[in-house]
Design an enzyme around this catalytic site. Structure first.
Site, PDB file in Angstrom:
ATOM      1  N   MET A 142       0.847  -1.193   0.000  1.00 24.45           N
ATOM      2  CA  MET A 142       0.000   0.000   0.000  1.00 24.45           C
ATOM      3  C   MET A 142       0.882   1.243   0.000  1.00 24.45           C
ATOM      4  SD  MET A 142      -2.756  -1.322   2.864  1.00 24.45           S
ATOM      5  CE  MET A 142      -1.578  -1.376   4.212  1.00 24.45           C
ATOM      6  N   ASP A 143       1.414   1.621  -1.167  1.00 24.90           N
ATOM      7  CA  ASP A 143       2.450   2.657  -1.213  1.00 24.90           C
ATOM      8  C   ASP A 143       1.954   3.978  -1.810  1.00 24.90           C
ATOM      9  OD1 ASP A 143       5.923   2.588  -2.416  1.00 24.90           O
ATOM     10  OD2 ASP A 143       4.901   3.702  -0.822  1.00 24.90           O
ATOM     11  N   GLY A 144       2.528   5.090  -1.346  1.00 28.23           N
ATOM     12  CA  GLY A 144       2.203   6.395  -1.933  1.00 28.23           C
ATOM     13  C   GLY A 144       1.364   7.292  -1.047  1.00 28.23           C
TER      14      GLY A 144
END
Ligand code: IPR
Ligand code: MG
Length: 240
Positions: free
Chosen positions: A15-17
Site C-alpha cells: 500500500m504505497d504512496g
C-alpha cells in the site's frame, strides 16, 4: 468482464504512496496515512465481496522504523485505533486476522490487541487477512532456516531431508491454506518488492499501479483483477 472462477485466491498488496498523496494536496503526512487506512478498509471489503480467500497487506516494513519518530508513532497509533474500531465489524464479517512480522518491538498495548484479534477471529473463514507489521521477507526466510537448524540439531530431521515444503512449513505465512499470493499489487509507480514476501512470491503475477494508495479504489482494483485474468500463468512450465 471478470470471471469469478479466475479470481486470485491470495492477493498481496503493498500500500504505497500515502505521503505523496498528502503532499500533492498540501496536507500533512499523517493525513496521507489516514487516507491510506480508509483505502485499506475498502480493499478488505472488496476482497470479501469478490470472494478472494487471503489478503496479505504490507502495513509496516522493518525499514519503516527509519522514518521520523512522529510518523512511526502516528502509524502505530493508527494501527491500534483502526483495529479497536474495526475488530467487531471484521469479526461479524467473518474475517480472520493473522499478523506476520516481529511484533515484539511494538508497544505492549498494541501487541496485546494484535494477539487478541488473532485469537478472537481464528475460526473465521470468509477472508483471511494477513497484516505484515515490522515484517522482513529476508528475516522470514532466516527464521525458517533457524527453526530447521534446531530440528537437525535435535536429530528430528536429516539435512538432506530439507526441501521446499519443509521450508514453507516454517515460514510465517504457514498460517493460511493459500500461502502463495497469486497476484501482488503495488501502488504509486514503484517497481520494487521492498523486502516484502520473498519466497512466497516465486510464481506470483506482479501488477504495478501508478495510482497512489489512497486513490486505489474499486475501479483500480477491478482493473488489476482484469489484468490478472488476462495473463497465462506458466509456473515455469510449457515453453510457449
Ligand atoms: C507504512 C506504509 C504502508 C506507508 C506507504 O506509503 P508511504 O508512506 O511509503 O508513502 P510515500 O511512498 O509517498 O512516501
Ligand atoms: Mg513509500
Amino acid at each position: 468482464g471478470l470471471r469469478r472462477e479466475l479470481m486470485p485466491r491470495h492477493l498481496a498488496v503493498i500500500m504505497d504512496g500515502n505521503r505523496r498523496w498528502a503532499r500533492m494536496r498540501g496536507l500533512p503526512v499523517v493525513s496521507g496515512y489516514e487516507a491510506g487506512a480508509r483505502a485499506f478498509r475498502r480493499i478488505v471489503e472488496l476482497c470479501c465481496n469478490w470472494g478472494i480467500r487471503v489478503l496479505t497487506v504490507f502495513a509496516f516494513s522493518s525499514e519503516n522504523w527509519f522514518r521520523p519518530k512522529v510518523e512511526t508513532d502516528f502509524l502505530m497509533g493508527l494501527f491500534e485505533r483502526g483495529l479497536r474500531d474495526e475488530l467487531r465489524h471484521l469479526m461479524r464479517a467473518g474475517v480472520r486476522i493473522s499478523i506476520i512480522g516481529d511484533i515484539s518491538k511494538l508497544l505492549k498495548p498494541l501487541q496485546v490487541l494484535l494477539a487478541d484479534a488473532m485469537d478472537t477471529t481464528i475460526n473465521n473463514s470468509r477472508l483471511h487477512l494477513i497484516i505484515a507489521v515490522n515484517y522482513s521477507g529476508q528475516n522470514d526466510v532466516v527464521q525458517a532456516c533457524q527453526k530447521l537448524a534446531v530440528k537437525v540439531k535435535d536429530g528430528l530431521i536429516e539435512p538432506e531431508e530439507i526441501n521446499e515444503s519443509l521450508v514453507e512449513r516454517e515460514l510465517e505465512t504457514n498460517c493460511t491454506d493459500f500461502p502463495h499470493p497469486d497476484l501482488l499489487i503495488r501502488t504509486s509507480g514503484e517497481l520494487r518488492i521492498s523486502n516484502f514476501l520473498l519466497w512466497q512470491l516465486a510464481y506470483t503475477e506482479l501488477y504495478f499501479a501508478d495510482s497512489l494508495w489512497p486513490d486505489f479504489g474499486e475501479d483500480e482494483f477491478l482493473e488489476a483483477l482484469c489484468s490478472f485474468q488476462r495473463r497465462q500463468r506458466r509456473y515455469g512450465g510449457q515453453n510457449s
